[in-house]
Structure formats: structure tokens, C-alpha cells
Design a protein around this motif. Structure first.
Motif, PDB file in Angstrom:
ATOM      1  N   ILE A   8      28.534  30.431  22.861  1.00 51.50           N
ATOM      2  CA  ILE A   8      27.678  29.269  23.082  1.00 51.50           C
ATOM      3  C   ILE A   8      26.316  29.704  23.608  1.00 51.50           C
ATOM      4  CG2 ILE A   8      27.362  27.226  24.553  1.00 51.50           C
ATOM      5  CD1 ILE A   8      30.269  26.611  24.216  1.00 51.50           C
TER       6      ILE A   8
ATOM      7  N   PHE B 164      23.986  24.736  26.425  1.00 53.75           N
ATOM      8  CA  PHE B 164      25.006  23.943  27.112  1.00 53.75           C
ATOM      9  C   PHE B 164      24.319  22.881  27.960  1.00 53.75           C
ATOM     10  CE2 PHE B 164      28.467  23.196  30.244  1.00 53.75           C
ATOM     11  CZ  PHE B 164      29.476  22.898  29.349  1.00 53.75           C
TER      12      PHE B 164
ATOM     13  N   ILE C  25      31.119  28.101  32.477  1.00 57.75           N
ATOM     14  CA  ILE C  25      29.773  28.476  32.067  1.00 57.75           C
ATOM     15  C   ILE C  25      29.530  29.969  32.270  1.00 57.75           C
ATOM     16  CG2 ILE C  25      27.311  28.093  32.478  1.00 57.75           C
ATOM     17  CD1 ILE C  25      28.000  25.262  33.367  1.00 57.75           C
TER      18      ILE C  25
ATOM     19  N   LEU D 199      24.524  32.704  26.590  1.00 61.37           N
ATOM     20  CA  LEU D 199      23.808  31.463  26.868  1.00 61.37           C
ATOM     21  C   LEU D 199      22.297  31.693  26.969  1.00 61.37           C
ATOM     22  CD1 LEU D 199      24.933  28.594  27.265  1.00 61.37           C
ATOM     23  CD2 LEU D 199      24.688  28.935  29.724  1.00 61.37           C
TER      24      LEU D 199
END
Length: 373
Positions: A291, A294, A312, A318
Motif C-alpha cells: 500500500i 492510506f 500502518i 507507504l
């Protein structure tokens, strides 16, 4: 909310009213709660609902259903001719007129589709160029009530650098106002903006990307001031198109994430659908390790925040993290370990002043400014 409900009942009690709910698309049952608040109105009160989904109309229990048709053939041609022909002599070319009327059949009388097709033809002056567009449209298999395939042709004609920028807009909820400056920074954080030379400013290039998409009718309802464009919205059909072309790489979470793919790179939670009281960290996200974006759904309790922080921190790729209005008072320690992070939104949080310096040190590797307003 209790006080608002009491005020609403007091305003409507014994009075006749007309309420218009425009462009309803949610198929959830929130309507039942609203319906109870409207029962005190005088007999003869009316509620009008507009929607593109007959299922929505049935859920809301409408007593009279009206199917609106598109523009007539003459009105469609009048609008098309006004938009598509840059010069009068083009409008007098019988070959272009014939091709244009055949192209219109794919627009089903929808003004948005007519405007979008216009953008494909506006800078094309030859019969061959118009025929190419016509053949592309005639390859589409669609019914008159589903205009998305026609709109997708306009996406197919986009330059390659604009396609991911448009798809990224699928992360914003329907009908919301999108800040242009924020969107540009998000594009830059994902490396969607490319410079052809050392002297080019990336924000200026991204601004040209925005103007190009605006010209092609992908954006609407633009707010401006003396400094230029400030914010905009997307037509619901265009938002549907963005979600269509976004595929599995982008995921806007409404109520569940059961269909999230391991190839999902960008995730946003629609705060209008995901209430903070019921939201849980979805198990499917544990597999989506790559990912890059977010966006959190909003304020979370301490217990959920600990779980979400652990989640996270596992997203090592990220690039964009939105923690606005998440209720944090300190910048999470894991932020400093996100080496690819280029955009961090900490706005609308009660961050302690003594933590601001530590925040800047923690995020010193960011190539984009931290949003802390």
C-alpha cells in the motif's frame, strides 16, 4: 444530533413542506431513520428523490416512479454542434455532420456524454479523425441506460501521464469538494508528475495536468479566486468512471473491504459511510503489504488506534499517509521508519506544541511539506 432532531421536528410539526433529496446513490437503510423524523409534517407534504438507481427508489419506498429520458435527437444535435465545431465551415461540412449524428447515437441523450465526446473531437478537423472516434465508439456494446462505456473512450484517449492522476481521484467520496492544491501534492507524492527538464517546477506541471483534465470535462463545479482554481467536484458518472479504470489498485472503502486485492496500492476510507464507532481493521488489509496511500476514516478510540498503528507500520512502501482528525496528540513513532513517505497530513489534531519539533525531526526525510494546520 439529538438537538438537531428536536429542532427538525419542531420546525416541521403541523406544517406542510417539500423536501428534495437530489442524486441519492447509497443503497443503505439510513433513509428509515430520516423518515421517522419527517412524520410530523402536515398532510400534503412531499418528498422528491432523484437517483440513477431504481433499487434506491424501491428501498426508499417511492409511491410514484418517473423515468426521465435523455435529450431529444434535435436537442442533442444542437448541443453537440455548439460544442464540437470550432469553426462555422466545419459545421457546414456534410461528411462531418453525418459522422457527428452517428456518434451521437452512443451518447443516449446524456449531456455529460455529449460534452465528453466533444472533447475528443474539438481539435480534430478532418473526416478521417472523426471516423476513428466513431469506430472506437461503435465498438462499444452498451444499453441506453449505461453510459459508462462511452465515457471510457474519453479516458482511453488521455495521455499516459494523465491516466493515473485521474484514477487517483477515485479515492475521494462522491460529491465531495476536492482541494486542487491537495490533489496536486498527492500526485507529486506518488511520482505521477514528470518533468522534461531541470528548470521545470513540478507544481506548475501538475497544474497543467489539472487544467487538461478540467478541459476534458472530468472535473466540474470549480471554485476560483484571484489566485486561480481552488477546489472542484466530479460528476457522479465521472466518479464511477474513475472507479472503473482504477481497478484493483485503488480502493475506496464504503462499508466493507472483503474484495480488497493483494495488488491494492491506494486505500481511502469514506468517512460518510464508515463510522468511527463500527470501523475495524480489516483482515484483508494484512495481505496488502504494498500500500502506497492510506487515508483513515476519522477519529478512532485508543484501543483501535493501537491496532491501526501496528497495521500502518507494516506498510513499508507507504508514500502518502493521512492522519487528519484522527485524535492523535503525538506523532506515531512508526512514521519515522516509513522511508518512502512523501506526504503526511496531521491537520485537525490537537498536537501538543512540544511535539511539533519532534514531529519535524521524525519526518525529516519527507520531500513534501507536512500538513499540520
Amino acid at each position: 444530533m439529538d438537538q438537531l432532531q428536536q429542532n427538525l421536528r419542531r420546525c416541521l410539526d403541523g406544517k406542510r413542506f417539500i423536501l428534495v433529496l437530489d442524486d441519492v446513490w447509497s443503497e443503505n437503510c439510513e433513509w428509515i431513520e430520516l423518515e421517522d423524523l419527517l412524520m410530523g409534517g402536515e398532510k400534503g407534504s412531499k418528498i422528491i428523490v432523484t437517483t440513477r438507481s431504481e433499487k434506491v427508489a424501491l428501498i426508499m419506498g417511492v409511491t410514484s416512479l418517473y423515468h426521465l429520458k435523455g435529450l431529444s435527437e434535435d436537442d442533442s444535435w444542437s448541443l453537440f454542434k455548439q460544442l464540437a465545431f470550432r469553426r462555422r465551415q466545419l459545421a457546414e461540412n456534410p461528411s462531418l455532420v453525418t459522422i457527428g449524428k452517428e456518434i451521437l447515437k452512443n451518447c443516449a441523450g446524456v449531456p455529460l456524454a455529449i460534452r465528453t465526446v466533444r472533447n475528443l473531437l474539438y481539435l480534430k478537423d478532418t473526416e478521417i479523425e472523426w471516423l476513428i472516434v466513431k469506430e472506437k465508439l461503435w465498438e462499444i456494446d452498451q444499453d441506453e441506460n449505461h453510459i459508462l462505456p462511452t465515457l471510457k473512450v474519453s479516458y482511453d484517449y488521455l495521455a499516459s501521464h494523465l491516466k493515473p492522476c485521474f484514477a487517483y481521484c477515485s479515492l475521494f467520496p462522491k460529491s465531495c469538494h476536492i482541494e486542487k492544491e491537495t490533489l496536486i501534492k498527492l500526485w507529486m507524492a506518488q511520482w505521477f508528475v514528470h518533468s522534461s527538464g531541470k528548470d521545470h517546477d513540478f507544481e506548475d506541471i501538475a497544474d497543467e495536468y489539472f487544467k487538461d483534465l478540467l478541459f476534458r470535462s472530468f472535473f466540474r463545479d470549480v471554485d476560483e479566486d484571484e489566485n486561480g482554481y481552488k477546489s472542484f467536484k466530479m460528476h457522479d458518472l465521472i466518479h464511477d468512471l474513475a472507479q472503473l479504470v482504477a481497478g484493483t489498485e485503488y480502493f475506496l472503502v464504503n462499508t466493507s473491504v472483503e474484495n480488497m486485492s493483494e495488488r491494492t496500492y491506494h486505500v481511502a476510507f469514506d468517512s460518510t459511510s464508515c463510522s468511527s464507532s463500527s470501523w475495524e481493521v480489516p483482515a484483508s488489509m494484512l495481505n496488502a503489504r504494498k500500500i502506497r496511500t492510506f487515508f483513515l476514516p476519522g477519529k478512532q478510540g485508543p484501543g483501535k488506534r493501537a491496532t491501526q498503528d501496528a497495521l500502518i507500520s507494516s506498510f513499508t512502501c507507504l508514500r502518502t499517509l493521512d492522519l487528519h482528525y484522527s485524535g492523535i496528540e503525538n506523532v506515531p513513532s512508526f512514521v519515522g521508519k516509513l522511508k518512502n513517505l512523501r506526504y503526511l497530513d496531521l491537520s485537525r489534531n490537537w498536537l501538543h506544541f512540544q511535539n511539533l519539533y519532534a514531529s519535524c525531526r521524525t519526518c525529516r526525510h519527507l520531500n513534501s511539506p507536512i500538513v499540520m494546520s
